[in-house]
Design a protein around this motif. Structure first.
Motif, PDB file in Angstrom:
ATOM      1  N   ALA A  69       0.817  -1.206   0.000  1.00  0.00           N
ATOM      2  CA  ALA A  69       0.000   0.000   0.000  1.00  0.00           C
ATOM      3  C   ALA A  69       0.858   1.266   0.000  1.00  0.00           C
ATOM      4  O   ALA A  69       0.553   2.252  -0.679  1.00  0.00           O
ATOM      5  N   LYS A  70       1.946   1.235   0.763  1.00  0.00           N
ATOM      6  CA  LYS A  70       2.830   2.401   0.819  1.00  0.00           C
ATOM      7  C   LYS A  70       3.583   2.571  -0.500  1.00  0.00           C
ATOM      8  O   LYS A  70       3.715   3.693  -1.012  1.00  0.00           O
ATOM      9  N   LEU A  72       4.404   5.555  -5.549  1.00  0.00           N
ATOM     10  CA  LEU A  72       4.454   5.560  -7.013  1.00  0.00           C
ATOM     11  C   LEU A  72       3.434   6.553  -7.580  1.00  0.00           C
ATOM     12  O   LEU A  72       3.701   7.219  -8.592  1.00  0.00           O
ATOM     13  N   GLU A  73       2.290   6.660  -6.919  1.00  0.00           N
ATOM     14  CA  GLU A  73       1.278   7.630  -7.361  1.00  0.00           C
ATOM     15  C   GLU A  73       1.769   9.063  -7.172  1.00  0.00           C
ATOM     16  O   GLU A  73       1.381   9.960  -7.930  1.00  0.00           O
ATOM     17  N   ARG A  74       2.610   9.285  -6.182  1.00  0.00           N
ATOM     18  CA  ARG A  74       3.082  10.632  -5.855  1.00  0.00           C
ATOM     19  C   ARG A  74       4.264  11.081  -6.717  1.00  0.00           C
ATOM     20  O   ARG A  74       4.607  12.260  -6.722  1.00  0.00           O
ATOM     21  N   VAL A  79       7.494  13.123  -4.433  1.00  0.00           N
ATOM     22  CA  VAL A  79       7.547  12.456  -3.135  1.00  0.00           C
ATOM     23  C   VAL A  79       8.337  13.311  -2.146  1.00  0.00           C
ATOM     24  O   VAL A  79       9.416  13.823  -2.468  1.00  0.00           O
ATOM     25  N   THR A  80       7.784  13.475  -0.945  1.00  0.00           N
ATOM     26  CA  THR A  80       8.461  14.231   0.108  1.00  0.00           C
ATOM     27  C   THR A  80       8.666  13.330   1.325  1.00  0.00           C
ATOM     28  O   THR A  80       8.132  12.209   1.391  1.00  0.00           O
ATOM     29  N   ALA A  81       9.413  13.818   2.296  1.00  0.00           N
ATOM     30  CA  ALA A  81       9.648  13.057   3.523  1.00  0.00           C
ATOM     31  C   ALA A  81       8.333  12.788   4.252  1.00  0.00           C
ATOM     32  O   ALA A  81       8.162  11.744   4.899  1.00  0.00           O
ATOM     33  N   HIS A  82       7.396  13.716   4.139  1.00  0.00           N
ATOM     34  CA  HIS A  82       6.091  13.544   4.778  1.00  0.00           C
ATOM     35  C   HIS A  82       5.362  12.317   4.234  1.00  0.00           C
ATOM     36  O   HIS A  82       4.644  11.623   4.975  1.00  0.00           O
ATOM     37  N   ASP A  83       5.532  12.038   2.945  1.00  0.00           N
ATOM     38  CA  ASP A  83       4.858  10.900   2.315  1.00  0.00           C
ATOM     39  C   ASP A  83       5.360   9.561   2.845  1.00  0.00           C
ATOM     40  O   ASP A  83       4.705   8.528   2.671  1.00  0.00           O
ATOM     41  N   PHE A 112      -1.619   5.441   2.315  1.00  0.00           N
ATOM     42  CA  PHE A 112      -1.605   4.053   1.853  1.00  0.00           C
ATOM     43  C   PHE A 112      -2.722   3.892   0.822  1.00  0.00           C
ATOM     44  O   PHE A 112      -3.765   4.532   0.926  1.00  0.00           O
ATOM     45  N   THR A 113      -2.497   3.037  -0.150  1.00  0.00           N
ATOM     46  CA  THR A 113      -3.478   2.813  -1.197  1.00  0.00           C
ATOM     47  C   THR A 113      -3.995   1.382  -1.111  1.00  0.00           C
ATOM     48  O   THR A 113      -3.209   0.428  -1.097  1.00  0.00           O
ATOM     49  N   TRP A 114      -5.322   1.248  -1.040  1.00  0.00           N
ATOM     50  CA  TRP A 114      -5.945  -0.044  -0.787  1.00  0.00           C
ATOM     51  C   TRP A 114      -5.522  -1.108  -1.799  1.00  0.00           C
ATOM     52  O   TRP A 114      -5.162  -2.224  -1.425  1.00  0.00           O
TER      53      TRP A 114
END
Length: 259
Positions: free
Chosen positions: A57-58, A63-65, A69-73, A79-81
């Motif tokens: 999920a992570k 990959l979607e971001r 991508v940042t440290a916050h992500d 998470f993606t189902w």
């Protein structure tokens, strides 16, 4: 945050996921006992499916971001189902192979626990206000999330509630048909109903369309429905011979269902 223990913050999101895993392990353990399988195998399956489900999920979320991508992500949210479904399914297949479990009966037994766990997880999303809610609405049950992880003061569709209610109905439906369909067909029905639920709720969510005005989760939902229909057609109903036949193997007593 719900509360702190010895300086450790306990978040509603993480607590809901832990509760979902515990309930799924309990339900699957009971189902395994009915099948004559070891309860420890059920617990191992849920544990590793949960761990690798979160990993999947992570990874999918990151990959979607890309490329933003940042440290916050990389933190405890995001998470993606469907990434979790792929990761969890892969881990489950490894456990099934290592524990020499029958794929069809295990898939059928996992349908209700999966559905219940999903509903509990969605309620955790609601409490944390993680942004999985829907579009603004003036309906009387619209909800605000001023202190949510993704805050909003505008009333929005509480889509996690819709999904949790749908999960409860799906779980009841799966439980009622379990004696009339083969285990693999039950899992197919799970894929169909859960896919339809996600496809419909996406019309109220705020995800961006990617193809033919459909969102990415809707594309995954369509794939879920197609695979589910194929499984139902492939597996079919349980015959009287199947419900009465028993296959003996070392240490196992398993109902002889078609897989």
């Amino acid at each position: 945050m719900l509360f702190s223990i010895l300086g450790v913050d306990v978040q509603s999101y993480g607590l809901s996921k832990a509760l979902a895993a515990l309930v799924a392990a309990w339900l699957l353990g009971r189902a395994f006992e009915t099948l004559g399988l070891k309860k420890d195998s059920a617990h191992a399956l849920v544990l590793w499916a949960t761990v690798w489900g979160f990993v999947g999920a992570k990874i999918y979320f990151l990959l979607e971001r890309l490329p933003d991508v940042t440290a916050h992500d990389l933190g405890g949210m995001g998470f993606t189902w469907y990434g979790g479904l792929v990761g969890g399914l892969g881990a489950a297949l490894v456990v099934i192979r290592r524990h020499h479990l029958p794929v069809g009966p295990v898939a059928g037994a996992a349908a209700v626990p999966l559905t219940v766990a999903y509903g509990i997880g969605r309620l955790g999303c609601l409490v944390s206000g993680d942004g999985t809610y829907g579009r603004p609405t003036d309906l009387p049950w619209g909800m605000r999330f001023p202190s949510g992880v993704v805050a909003t003061d505008v009333p929005v569709h509480p889509t996690p509630v819709y999904e949790a209610l749908a999960a409860a109905l799906i779980a009841v439906a799966l439980w009622r048909i379990a004696s009339r369909l083969s285990p693999l067909a039950v899992f197919g029905v799970y894929l169909v109903l859960s896919g339809l639920s996600r496809f419909l709720v996406e019309f109220l969510r705020v995800n961006d369309a990617v193809v033919l005005s459909l969102t990415q989760p809707q594309l995954w939902a369509i794939a879920s429905v197609v695979v589910g229909v194929l499984l139902v057609l492939r597996a079919g109903r349980v015959t009287s011979d199947q419900t009465q036949g028993v296959r003996e193997s070392p240490g196992l007593r398993v109902t002889s269902a078609r897989v």
